[in-house]
Every structure is written in C-alpha cells, then in structure tokens.
Design an enzyme around this catalytic site. Structure first.
Site, PDB file in Angstrom:
ATOM      1  N   GLU A 215     -10.242 -90.150  -6.317  1.00 31.27           N
ATOM      2  CA  GLU A 215     -10.698 -90.592  -7.645  1.00 31.27           C
ATOM      3  C   GLU A 215     -11.148 -92.050  -7.648  1.00 31.27           C
ATOM      4  O   GLU A 215     -10.842 -92.795  -8.573  1.00 31.27           O
ATOM      5  CB  GLU A 215      -9.598 -90.293  -8.671  1.00 31.27           C
ATOM      6  CG  GLU A 215      -9.232 -88.810  -8.642  1.00 31.27           C
ATOM      7  CD  GLU A 215      -8.085 -88.394  -9.558  1.00 31.27           C
ATOM      8  OE1 GLU A 215      -7.623 -89.212 -10.365  1.00 31.27           O
ATOM      9  OE2 GLU A 215      -7.651 -87.231  -9.444  1.00 31.27           O
TER      10      GLU A 215
ATOM     11  N   ASN B  88     -10.979 -87.070  -2.077  1.00 33.62           N
ATOM     12  CA  ASN B  88     -10.721 -86.004  -3.054  1.00 33.62           C
ATOM     13  C   ASN B  88     -11.017 -86.500  -4.477  1.00 33.62           C
ATOM     14  O   ASN B  88     -10.486 -87.522  -4.896  1.00 33.62           O
ATOM     15  CB  ASN B  88      -9.232 -85.623  -2.922  1.00 33.62           C
ATOM     16  CG  ASN B  88      -8.825 -84.433  -3.740  1.00 33.62           C
ATOM     17  OD1 ASN B  88      -9.564 -83.461  -3.858  1.00 33.62           O
ATOM     18  ND2 ASN B  88      -7.637 -84.490  -4.327  1.00 33.62           N
TER      19      ASN B  88
ATOM     20  N   HIS C 212     -10.770 -79.042 -11.629  1.00 32.94           N
ATOM     21  CA  HIS C 212      -9.991 -78.857 -12.859  1.00 32.94           C
ATOM     22  C   HIS C 212     -11.015 -78.595 -13.964  1.00 32.94           C
ATOM     23  O   HIS C 212     -11.717 -79.510 -14.381  1.00 32.94           O
ATOM     24  CB  HIS C 212      -9.200 -80.126 -13.198  1.00 32.94           C
ATOM     25  CG  HIS C 212      -8.128 -80.437 -12.197  1.00 32.94           C
ATOM     26  ND1 HIS C 212      -6.983 -79.680 -12.092  1.00 32.94           N
ATOM     27  CD2 HIS C 212      -8.028 -81.411 -11.261  1.00 32.94           C
ATOM     28  CE1 HIS C 212      -6.206 -80.195 -11.133  1.00 32.94           C
ATOM     29  NE2 HIS C 212      -6.822 -81.237 -10.614  1.00 32.94           N
TER      30      HIS C 212
ATOM     31  N   GLU D  51      -7.971 -78.404  -6.011  1.00 34.32           N
ATOM     32  CA  GLU D  51      -6.987 -78.450  -7.104  1.00 34.32           C
ATOM     33  C   GLU D  51      -7.411 -77.544  -8.260  1.00 34.32           C
ATOM     34  O   GLU D  51      -7.239 -77.881  -9.426  1.00 34.32           O
ATOM     35  CB  GLU D  51      -6.841 -79.893  -7.635  1.00 34.32           C
ATOM     36  CG  GLU D  51      -6.468 -80.912  -6.590  1.00 34.32           C
ATOM     37  CD  GLU D  51      -6.143 -82.289  -7.161  1.00 34.32           C
ATOM     38  OE1 GLU D  51      -6.062 -82.452  -8.397  1.00 34.32           O
ATOM     39  OE2 GLU D  51      -5.963 -83.223  -6.341  1.00 34.32           O
TER      40      GLU D  51
ATOM     41  N   ASP E 262      -7.917 -75.295 -11.358  1.00 36.91           N
ATOM     42  CA  ASP E 262      -7.306 -74.549 -12.453  1.00 36.91           C
ATOM     43  C   ASP E 262      -8.343 -74.423 -13.560  1.00 36.91           C
ATOM     44  O   ASP E 262      -9.308 -75.187 -13.603  1.00 36.91           O
ATOM     45  CB  ASP E 262      -5.963 -75.128 -12.942  1.00 36.91           C
ATOM     46  CG  ASP E 262      -5.936 -76.615 -13.151  1.00 36.91           C
ATOM     47  OD1 ASP E 262      -7.005 -77.205 -13.407  1.00 36.91           O
ATOM     48  OD2 ASP E 262      -4.844 -77.207 -13.080  1.00 36.91           O
TER      49      ASP E 262
HETATM   50  O1  9MR Z   1      -0.016 -82.439 -11.504  1.00 41.31           O
HETATM   51  C1  9MR Z   1       0.281 -83.802 -11.411  1.00 41.31           C
HETATM   52  C2  9MR Z   1       1.239 -84.210 -12.529  1.00 41.31           C
HETATM   53  O2  9MR Z   1       2.476 -83.586 -12.336  1.00 41.31           O
HETATM   54  C3  9MR Z   1       1.373 -85.720 -12.558  1.00 41.31           C
HETATM   55  O3  9MR Z   1       2.170 -86.090 -13.671  1.00 41.31           O
HETATM   56  C4  9MR Z   1       0.007 -86.350 -12.641  1.00 41.31           C
HETATM   57  C5  9MR Z   1       0.100 -87.861 -12.690  1.00 41.31           C
HETATM   58  O4  9MR Z   1      -1.100 -88.441 -13.004  1.00 41.31           O
HETATM   59  O5  9MR Z   1      -0.771 -85.960 -11.520  1.00 41.31           O
HETATM   60  C6  9MR Z   1      -1.018 -84.598 -11.485  1.00 41.31           C
HETATM   61  O6  9MR Z   1      -1.807 -84.262 -10.358  1.00 41.31           O
HETATM   62  C7  9MR Z   1      -3.116 -84.854 -10.271  1.00 41.31           C
HETATM   63  C8  9MR Z   1      -3.443 -85.039  -8.812  1.00 41.31           C
HETATM   64  O7  9MR Z   1      -2.433 -85.766  -8.163  1.00 41.31           O
HETATM   65  C9  9MR Z   1      -4.777 -85.727  -8.628  1.00 41.31           C
HETATM   66  N1  9MR Z   1      -5.828 -84.992  -9.308  1.00 41.31           N
HETATM   67  C10 9MR Z   1      -5.569 -84.654 -10.697  1.00 41.31           C
HETATM   68  C11 9MR Z   1      -4.217 -83.941 -10.833  1.00 41.31           C
HETATM   69  C12 9MR Z   1      -3.962 -83.523 -12.277  1.00 41.31           C
HETATM   70  O8  9MR Z   1      -3.871 -84.654 -13.081  1.00 41.31           O
END
Ligand code: 9MR
Length: 342
Positions: free
Chosen positions: A151, A192, A228, A258, A260
């Site tokens: 990101e 990613n 997402h 990732e 969904d």
């Molecule tokens: O699913 C993750 C969630 O449990 C955390 O609280 C969050 C913190 O920002 O991150 C989520 O996972 C992210 C991933 O690490 C990077 N890409 C986006 C995902 C969804 O926000």
C-alpha cells in the site's frame, strides 16, 4: 427417532456437506498447479478446532492476518514476540501448507515506540533493516514468500506519503526488498496493494512503481492484487487479466492475495449468486495468466472477517458462511478450478 438413528442421520448429513478429498479446493488447486490461500487469525486458530479443520481441508497457503505485523511481532524496540507466528508455522507445516509472510513495510499497525520515537533517517534505516532481517532470517526456508511492502501507492497513482517515506526517503522500498533478499535469497518477494487490480490511475501507479524497481535491479518477484471489492465496484475480469499480463511482461508474478466480496446486510440469494460470479471471474483471470501462482481470500468463514467492523452494514464476504458451510462462491471457485483441469 431414537438417539441411534438421530446420530446416524447427523453423521450422514455431515458427510454429505463435506466435499470428497479429491474435490476440496486445495486438491483441485494443486491439480491446477496454483496455490489456494486464506488469511488466518492465530488466536482464533488456537481456540476453534472447526476453523482449523476448515483451513486444513480447503487451503494449501496461509497468510497471517495480523501476527507478523510490526506492532504485534515487534512491540518494543528490543523485544520481538513470535508466539503467534510460530504457532501458525507449526500448524501450516503439520498440514503441508505454505506460508506467506505479511507484511514487512506498511504504514499501519506500527507500534508507538516507533511512531512516537523521533528517530533520525539513519536510525530508522537501522530499525527497519533489523526488523526485516530478524523476521526473514528466523523463517528462512520456511516462509516461501513475503509481502515485503504494501500500500505504498496513493489513490491517484502517486507514491503514498507515509511514516516510512517521510522518515527514510523514496528509496525505502528498494532498500526493504534488498534487505529481505539478503536474509533469504530463495524467498519470493512481493509488493502488495489494493484498488489497482484492473485499470485506472492506481493500477498504473503500481505498475510504474514495480517497473521502476525492476529496472533498478531490485529483487522483487511478485505483485499482489489484494481484491477487496463489493459487487458494484469489482473490476472487469478482462481488465484484471490485462493488468496481470502487463505485470507478467515485466517478469513479475501477479497473485490475488486478499480477496473478499462484501455484501450489504442482510444478504439474499441473488446477492450470494452475484458474489459467486465475481469470485469466479477473478479466479478465471488468474487461471488465464500462467504467471499467476496463487489465489487467496482474506479469511475463510464469515464468522471471522474484518468487513463488518470496518464497513458497518456490510458482511458475508467470504467462501464459507458463519456456520462454516460452503456458499455459492465456494462452488463457483470449485467449478472454475475443475474446468481448468486438462
Ligand atoms: O484484516 C486485518 C484486520 O484484522 C486489521 O485490524 C487491519 C488493520 O489495519 O488489517 C487488516 O488486514 C489488512 C491487510 O493487512 C492489508 N490489506 C488490507 C487488509 C484489510 O484491511
């Protein structure tokens, strides 16, 4: 019915609900020569055997949802906590699954000691190098691929200004990949990101970033398209495929990392069918590009998903429902894998 026939009926219906071993996603993915993955929450893995069983049955690649994030694994400057990550590795190895390390350089989930620390550029470089090399060295030969950076591109396609870019400068990404590669030269190293899966400014920005890293000779081998999405904003499959092809032409392997597909709650049969179509289309894009090596979802069951917390009113985004039953999306993925087999 007496208890005996009740028990028989329960066992029978349970058996009916379970796919035969040759029909699980992981068996079909293996036959199709790609990995099928899920993000996993380790505290849940440790306490919910049905969740563990579902993961082991259907997937052959796991990504820790939070266990390797900076604030979790490196909570104080001189202290690492590998308890969750070690538990994941043990589980994955017991079930012959690969692990994707997530994530070495990200601007979220950073501990206070770091963000409140007032470090100089050189100090930050030392901290990041030590962090990356400690993690990658610990799991050398056991974690096959790492999300080195995530990101780092803003919505308009320009470099995102973050804690790391401000503190170290624009070369923090190249440095991170080089440090990871030094620690495990065999590991597959990935950039990613989300929102750049199809066409558009962000997709172009990601392309430019990774192309630049390649031209500099930085050891990057893969690009993760997070995926997402919601039904209304999912990218077109043709655009995803074209994007994967241009990344592959740079010598990079594009993965779906990732996925969904969030649905407005309460969802209904039509929405679940549309969701199944989006999953199918994105998997087919991956299957159509030889360099796409894995397809991962961000979780497995709707019981545990980040969506309802981050997008109130949305949910049911994954392949299995809250009771771990396969949803239409699961069957569409399964059919697409099957159809791809010779
Ligand atoms: O699913 C993750 C969630 O449990 C955390 O609280 C969050 C913190 O920002 O991150 C989520 O996972 C992210 C991933 O690490 C990077 N890409 C986006 C995902 C969804 O926000």
């Amino acid at each position: 019915m007496d208890w005996r026939s009740l028990a028989t009926a329960a066992i029978f219906s349970c058996a009916l609900a379970l796919p035969a071993a040759a029909e699980t996603l992981r068996a079909l993915a293996q036959a199709a020569n790609i990995r099928i993955g899920a993000a996993v929450d380790i505290p849940t893995l440790n306490k919910d055997p049905a969740y563990a069983q579902l993961l082991a049955r259907e997937f052959n690649l796991l990504t820790p949802e939070n266990a390797l994030k900076f604030s979790v694994v490196h909570p104080q400057r001189d202290r690492y906590d590998f308890s969750q990550a070690d538990a994941l590795l043990a589980f994955a190895e017991a079930h012959h699954m690969q692990v994707n390390g997530h994530v070495l350089v990200w601007h979220q989930q950073l501990p206070d000691w770091l963000t409140q620390g007032h470090f100089s550029r050189d100090e930050l470089k030392d901290i990041l190098r030590e962090h990356i090399q400690t993690l990658v060295t610990r799991y050398r030969g056991r974690i096959a691929s790492w999300d080195v950076a995530a990101e780092a591109v803003a919505e308009d396609g320009r470099p995102r200004e973050t804690f790391w870019s401000r503190g170290i400068g624009a070369d923090y990404l190249a440095l991170a990949f080089r440090w990871a590669h030094e620690a495990d030269p065999q590991a597959r190293l990935r950039y990613n990101d989300y929102g750049g899966e199809g066409g558009g400014a962000k997709s172009d920005g990601i392309y430019d970033l990774v192309a630049d890293l390649r031209w500099q000779g930085v050891p990057i081998s893969s690009v993760g398209l997070q995926m997402h999405v919601a039904i209304a904003d999912a990218p077109r499959a043709a655009d995803v495929r074209a994007n994967m092809q241009r990344l592959a032409a740079l010598g990079l392997e594009p993965d779906i990392t990732e996925m969904d597909v969030m649905l407005k709650q309460p969802s209904n049969a039509a929405a679940l069918r549309a969701q199944a179509g989006v999953y199918r289309d994105m998997l087919q894009a991956c299957l159509a590009v030889a360099q796409c090596r894995s397809f991962s979802t961000w979780g497995a069951t709707d019981r545990y998903s980040w969506i309802p917390e981050f997008f109130p009113g949305q949910g049911t985004a994954l392949l299995f429902d809250e009771e771990y039953r396969p949803k239409p999306a699961y069957y569409s993925i399964r059919r697409a894998l099957k159809a791809s087999l010779p």
